[in-house]
Design a protein around this motif. Structure first.
Motif, PDB file in Angstrom:
ATOM      1  N   ASN A  67       0.830  -1.199   0.000  1.00 10.33           N
ATOM      2  CA  ASN A  67       0.000   0.000   0.000  1.00 10.33           C
ATOM      3  C   ASN A  67       0.868   1.253   0.000  1.00 10.33           C
ATOM      4  OD1 ASN A  67      -1.541   2.171   1.982  1.00 10.33           O
ATOM      5  ND2 ASN A  67      -2.889   1.211   0.487  1.00 10.33           N
ATOM      6  N   LYS A  68       0.542   2.182  -0.862  1.00 10.57           N
ATOM      7  CA  LYS A  68       1.260   3.450  -0.935  1.00 10.57           C
ATOM      8  C   LYS A  68       0.407   4.626  -0.461  1.00 10.57           C
ATOM      9  CE  LYS A  68       4.806   3.868  -2.290  1.00 10.57           C
ATOM     10  NZ  LYS A  68       6.123   3.786  -1.612  1.00 10.57           N
ATOM     11  N   TYR A  69      -0.908   4.433  -0.476  1.00 11.01           N
ATOM     12  CA  TYR A  69      -1.766   5.565  -0.143  1.00 11.01           C
ATOM     13  C   TYR A  69      -3.140   5.043   0.221  1.00 11.01           C
ATOM     14  CZ  TYR A  69      -4.383   9.945  -0.852  1.00 11.01           C
ATOM     15  OH  TYR A  69      -5.175  11.039  -0.699  1.00 11.01           O
ATOM     16  N   SER A  70      -3.661   5.468   1.361  1.00 14.08           N
ATOM     17  CA  SER A  70      -5.029   5.128   1.777  1.00 14.08           C
ATOM     18  C   SER A  70      -5.603   6.309   2.531  1.00 14.08           C
ATOM     19  CB  SER A  70      -5.057   3.882   2.673  1.00 14.08           C
ATOM     20  OG  SER A  70      -4.755   2.725   1.940  1.00 14.08           O
ATOM     21  N   ARG A  71      -6.834   6.649   2.213  1.00 11.92           N
ATOM     22  CA  ARG A  71      -7.458   7.788   2.895  1.00 11.92           C
ATOM     23  C   ARG A  71      -8.972   7.684   2.774  1.00 11.92           C
ATOM     24  NH1 ARG A  71      -4.626  13.464   2.075  1.00 11.92           N
ATOM     25  NH2 ARG A  71      -3.095  12.248   3.247  1.00 11.92           N
ATOM     26  N   ILE A  72      -9.678   8.051   3.849  1.00 15.35           N
ATOM     27  CA  ILE A  72     -11.141   8.099   3.825  1.00 15.35           C
ATOM     28  C   ILE A  72     -11.586   9.502   4.203  1.00 15.35           C
ATOM     29  CG2 ILE A  72     -11.258   7.142   6.179  1.00 15.35           C
ATOM     30  CD1 ILE A  72     -14.032   6.023   5.405  1.00 15.35           C
ATOM     31  N   TYR A  73     -12.499  10.040   3.405  1.00 17.66           N
ATOM     32  CA  TYR A  73     -13.020  11.385   3.615  1.00 17.66           C
ATOM     33  C   TYR A  73     -14.511  11.324   3.948  1.00 17.66           C
ATOM     34  CZ  TYR A  73      -8.978  12.542   0.572  1.00 17.66           C
ATOM     35  OH  TYR A  73      -7.739  12.644  -0.003  1.00 17.66           O
ATOM     36  N   GLU A  74     -14.953  12.241   4.771  1.00 17.97           N
ATOM     37  CA  GLU A  74     -16.384  12.492   4.891  1.00 17.97           C
ATOM     38  C   GLU A  74     -16.695  13.690   4.009  1.00 17.97           C
ATOM     39  OE1 GLU A  74     -19.823  13.755   8.148  1.00 17.97           O
ATOM     40  OE2 GLU A  74     -17.920  12.894   8.852  1.00 17.97           O
ATOM     41  N   LEU A  75     -17.740  13.581   3.187  1.00 18.62           N
ATOM     42  CA  LEU A  75     -18.088  14.622   2.231  1.00 18.62           C
ATOM     43  C   LEU A  75     -19.358  15.352   2.660  1.00 18.62           C
ATOM     44  CD1 LEU A  75     -17.538  12.596  -1.085  1.00 18.62           C
ATOM     45  CD2 LEU A  75     -15.836  13.796   0.304  1.00 18.62           C
ATOM     46  N   ASP A  76     -19.539  16.557   2.136  1.00 21.26           N
ATOM     47  CA  ASP A  76     -20.773  17.285   2.413  1.00 21.26           C
ATOM     48  C   ASP A  76     -21.829  16.929   1.364  1.00 21.26           C
ATOM     49  OD1 ASP A  76     -20.132  18.657   0.093  1.00 21.26           O
ATOM     50  OD2 ASP A  76     -19.414  20.446   1.137  1.00 21.26           O
ATOM     51  N   ALA A  77     -22.979  17.584   1.410  1.00 22.03           N
ATOM     52  CA  ALA A  77     -24.078  17.266   0.497  1.00 22.03           C
ATOM     53  C   ALA A  77     -23.703  17.497  -0.962  1.00 22.03           C
ATOM     54  CB  ALA A  77     -25.311  18.080   0.861  1.00 22.03           C
ATOM     55  N   ASN A  78     -22.728  18.388  -1.208  1.00 28.28           N
ATOM     56  CA  ASN A  78     -22.272  18.669  -2.573  1.00 28.28           C
ATOM     57  C   ASN A  78     -21.098  17.791  -2.965  1.00 28.28           C
ATOM     58  OD1 ASN A  78     -24.173  20.800  -2.947  1.00 28.28           O
ATOM     59  ND2 ASN A  78     -22.830  22.163  -1.748  1.00 28.28           N
ATOM     60  N   GLN A  79     -20.809  16.795  -2.123  1.00 26.13           N
ATOM     61  CA  GLN A  79     -19.734  15.839  -2.331  1.00 26.13           C
ATOM     62  C   GLN A  79     -18.364  16.511  -2.335  1.00 26.13           C
ATOM     63  OE1 GLN A  79     -20.604  13.207  -5.624  1.00 26.13           O
ATOM     64  NE2 GLN A  79     -22.718  12.885  -4.956  1.00 26.13           N
ATOM     65  N   GLU A  80     -18.263  17.593  -1.565  1.00 26.03           N
ATOM     66  CA  GLU A  80     -16.984  18.252  -1.342  1.00 26.03           C
ATOM     67  C   GLU A  80     -16.383  17.716  -0.049  1.00 26.03           C
ATOM     68  OE1 GLU A  80     -15.545  20.330  -3.396  1.00 26.03           O
ATOM     69  OE2 GLU A  80     -17.228  20.416  -4.811  1.00 26.03           O
ATOM     70  N   GLU A  81     -15.051  17.668   0.019  1.00 26.20           N
ATOM     71  CA  GLU A  81     -14.384  17.100   1.184  1.00 26.20           C
ATOM     72  C   GLU A  81     -14.609  17.948   2.430  1.00 26.20           C
ATOM     73  OE1 GLU A  81     -10.322  16.685   0.098  1.00 26.20           O
ATOM     74  OE2 GLU A  81     -10.732  15.406  -1.634  1.00 26.20           O
ATOM     75  N   LEU A  82     -15.063  17.294   3.487  1.00 30.33           N
ATOM     76  CA  LEU A  82     -15.249  17.955   4.772  1.00 30.33           C
ATOM     77  C   LEU A  82     -14.073  17.717   5.702  1.00 30.33           C
ATOM     78  CD1 LEU A  82     -18.999  17.382   5.766  1.00 30.33           C
ATOM     79  CD2 LEU A  82     -17.901  19.536   5.210  1.00 30.33           C
ATOM     80  N   VAL A  83     -13.733  16.443   5.859  1.00 29.12           N
ATOM     81  CA  VAL A  83     -12.694  16.082   6.828  1.00 29.12           C
ATOM     82  C   VAL A  83     -12.097  14.737   6.445  1.00 29.12           C
ATOM     83  CG1 VAL A  83     -14.365  14.946   8.358  1.00 29.12           C
ATOM     84  CG2 VAL A  83     -12.203  15.770   9.296  1.00 29.12           C
ATOM     85  N   VAL A  84     -10.818  14.558   6.738  1.00 33.72           N
ATOM     86  CA  VAL A  84     -10.142  13.269   6.554  1.00 33.72           C
ATOM     87  C   VAL A  84     -10.291  12.481   7.844  1.00 33.72           C
ATOM     88  CG1 VAL A  84      -7.965  12.104   6.112  1.00 33.72           C
ATOM     89  CG2 VAL A  84      -8.492  14.243   4.921  1.00 33.72           C
ATOM     90  N   LEU A  85     -10.926  11.314   7.763  1.00 36.92           N
ATOM     91  CA  LEU A  85     -11.172  10.509   8.962  1.00 36.92           C
ATOM     92  C   LEU A  85      -9.991   9.612   9.301  1.00 36.92           C
ATOM     93  CD1 LEU A  85     -14.883   9.472   8.297  1.00 36.92           C
ATOM     94  CD2 LEU A  85     -14.018  11.408   9.625  1.00 36.92           C
ATOM     95  N   ALA A  86      -9.240   9.198   8.291  1.00 41.17           N
ATOM     96  CA  ALA A  86      -8.055   8.353   8.516  1.00 41.17           C
ATOM     97  C   ALA A  86      -7.210   8.379   7.255  1.00 41.17           C
ATOM     98  CB  ALA A  86      -8.453   6.916   8.862  1.00 41.17           C
ATOM     99  N   ASP A  87      -5.889   8.211   7.417  1.00 45.06           N
ATOM    100  CA  ASP A  87      -5.008   8.251   6.246  1.00 45.06           C
ATOM    101  C   ASP A  87      -3.941   7.162   6.281  1.00 45.06           C
ATOM    102  OD1 ASP A  87      -3.417   9.202   8.260  1.00 45.06           O
ATOM    103  OD2 ASP A  87      -2.973  11.132   7.318  1.00 45.06           O
ATOM    104  N   LYS A  88      -4.226   6.086   6.997  1.00 45.36           N
ATOM    105  CA  LYS A  88      -3.351   4.917   7.000  1.00 45.36           C
ATOM    106  C   LYS A  88      -4.174   3.693   6.653  1.00 45.36           C
ATOM    107  CE  LYS A  88      -0.068   6.806  10.345  1.00 45.36           C
ATOM    108  NZ  LYS A  88       0.600   6.626  11.656  1.00 45.36           N
ATOM    109  N   ASP A  89      -3.549   2.740   5.977  1.00 40.81           N
ATOM    110  CA  ASP A  89      -4.268   1.598   5.416  1.00 40.81           C
ATOM    111  C   ASP A  89      -5.129   0.880   6.456  1.00 40.81           C
ATOM    112  OD1 ASP A  89      -4.791   0.100   3.032  1.00 40.81           O
ATOM    113  OD2 ASP A  89      -3.562  -1.531   3.818  1.00 40.81           O
ATOM    114  N   GLY A  90      -4.522   0.478   7.561  1.00 41.79           N
ATOM    115  CA  GLY A  90      -5.268  -0.249   8.586  1.00 41.79           C
ATOM    116  C   GLY A  90      -6.310   0.611   9.274  1.00 41.79           C
ATOM    117  N   GLU A  91      -5.979   1.888   9.501  1.00 39.34           N
ATOM    118  CA  GLU A  91      -6.918   2.785  10.175  1.00 39.34           C
ATOM    119  C   GLU A  91      -8.134   3.070   9.307  1.00 39.34           C
ATOM    120  OE1 GLU A  91      -4.749   6.232  11.300  1.00 39.34           O
ATOM    121  OE2 GLU A  91      -3.508   5.181  12.785  1.00 39.34           O
ATOM    122  N   VAL A  92      -7.920   3.182   7.985  1.00 38.54           N
ATOM    123  CA  VAL A  92      -9.043   3.390   7.067  1.00 38.54           C
ATOM    124  C   VAL A  92     -10.000   2.205   7.145  1.00 38.54           C
ATOM    125  CG1 VAL A  92      -9.713   3.540   4.636  1.00 38.54           C
ATOM    126  CG2 VAL A  92      -7.797   4.901   5.489  1.00 38.54           C
TER     127      VAL A  92
END
Length: 259
Positions: free
Chosen positions: A107-132
């Motif tokens: 794995n070189k890159y893993s990230r999960i985002y929560e998006l708003d109603a317009n599907q714009e990025e709100l916040v990064v919830l995790a940025d490591k493979d196992g944490e995602v």
């Protein structure tokens, strides 16, 4: 969970970047994925599980052999929504893997985002493979094996789900329908009631010990002893009366002789 958008590149037969817009497919309420053997139908499902959990159910050691043999990297991006009304939330997961050996990847890159109603990025919830993967489990309430058994059943595995033991099936359904919290609340209430009942019982036992033995046998024995004591008291009173009477008689006699 409702899928919204999926992007695949370098996974199995998907050498070039491909995208699936589930919103267009689901306008009719239901859709089907069909095509000839080897066309990549199962790869679409593999891409979803790889994005969600960092693994592919039918791959050895979770990811071995999933990279297209002509490519040196693969990427998946999956956007989905969960909940309804005010509880509705949208998430996007991006993962990138690179070739490590002929059949393994890293794995070189893993990230999960929560998006708003317009599907714009709100916040990064995790940025490591196992944490995602852990965050996804918390959001869905499902483990990877649960998702594979109850949501994305591999070919020929439907019978395995039906043949699960009662306890395993119950645990999966609890997680699938988010029933665990009800079971936990019920267990908590029962435990609290048990503790209160236990404390009440301890108080009653202590009071009983302070009162002594209150059994029927002990009561009968106490009544017997009381009767015996009452009889002895009467006998002592009678003896005392007789002695007092003798004393009065003797006293009168003594006074008569003195006169």
């Amino acid at each position: 969970m409702k899928p919204i958008f999926l992007t695949i590149e370098g996974l199995h037969s998907f050498r070039e970047k491909q995208s699936v817009d589930f919103n267009q497919l689901s306008d009719a309420g239901v859709f089907s994925i069909f095509g000839p053997t080897g066309s990549g139908k199962s790869t679409i499902l593999d891409a979803i599980t790889l994005a969600l959990f960092g693994s592919v159910g039918r791959a050895k050691n979770r990811t071995q052999g999933i990279l297209n043999h002509t490519e040196n990297s693969l990427t998946v991006s999956f956007q989905f929504e969960i909940g309804a009304g005010a509880e509705r939330k949208i998430y996007r997961i991006d993962r990138r893997y690179e070739r490590n050996t002929e059949i393994t990847i890293k794995n070189k890159y893993s990230r999960i985002y929560e998006l708003d109603a317009n599907q714009e990025e709100l916040v990064v919830l995790a940025d490591k493979d196992g944490e995602v993967s852990q965050v996804v489990q918390e959001i869905l309430g499902l483990k990877p094996e649960d998702f594979a058994r109850a949501v994305v059943l591999p070919q020929g595995k439907f019978a395995d789900f039906l043949q699960l033991g009662g306890r395993e099936r119950r645990e999966i359904l609890q997680r699938l329908f988010a029933l665990e919290r009800y079971g936990m609340n019920l267990s908590k209430k029962l435990n609290e009631r048990h503790q209160k009942t236990k404390q009440s019982l301890e108080v009653i036992v202590a009071e009983q010990n302070g009162m002594g033995d209150c059994s029927q046998e002990a009561l009968q024995q106490a009544e017997k002893l009381l009767q015996e004591a009452t009889d002895k008291e009467k006998q002592a009173f009678q003896a005392h009366w007789e002695i007092q009477s003798r004393y009065e008689t003797a006293k009168k006699s003594s006074n008569g002789r003195s006169n």
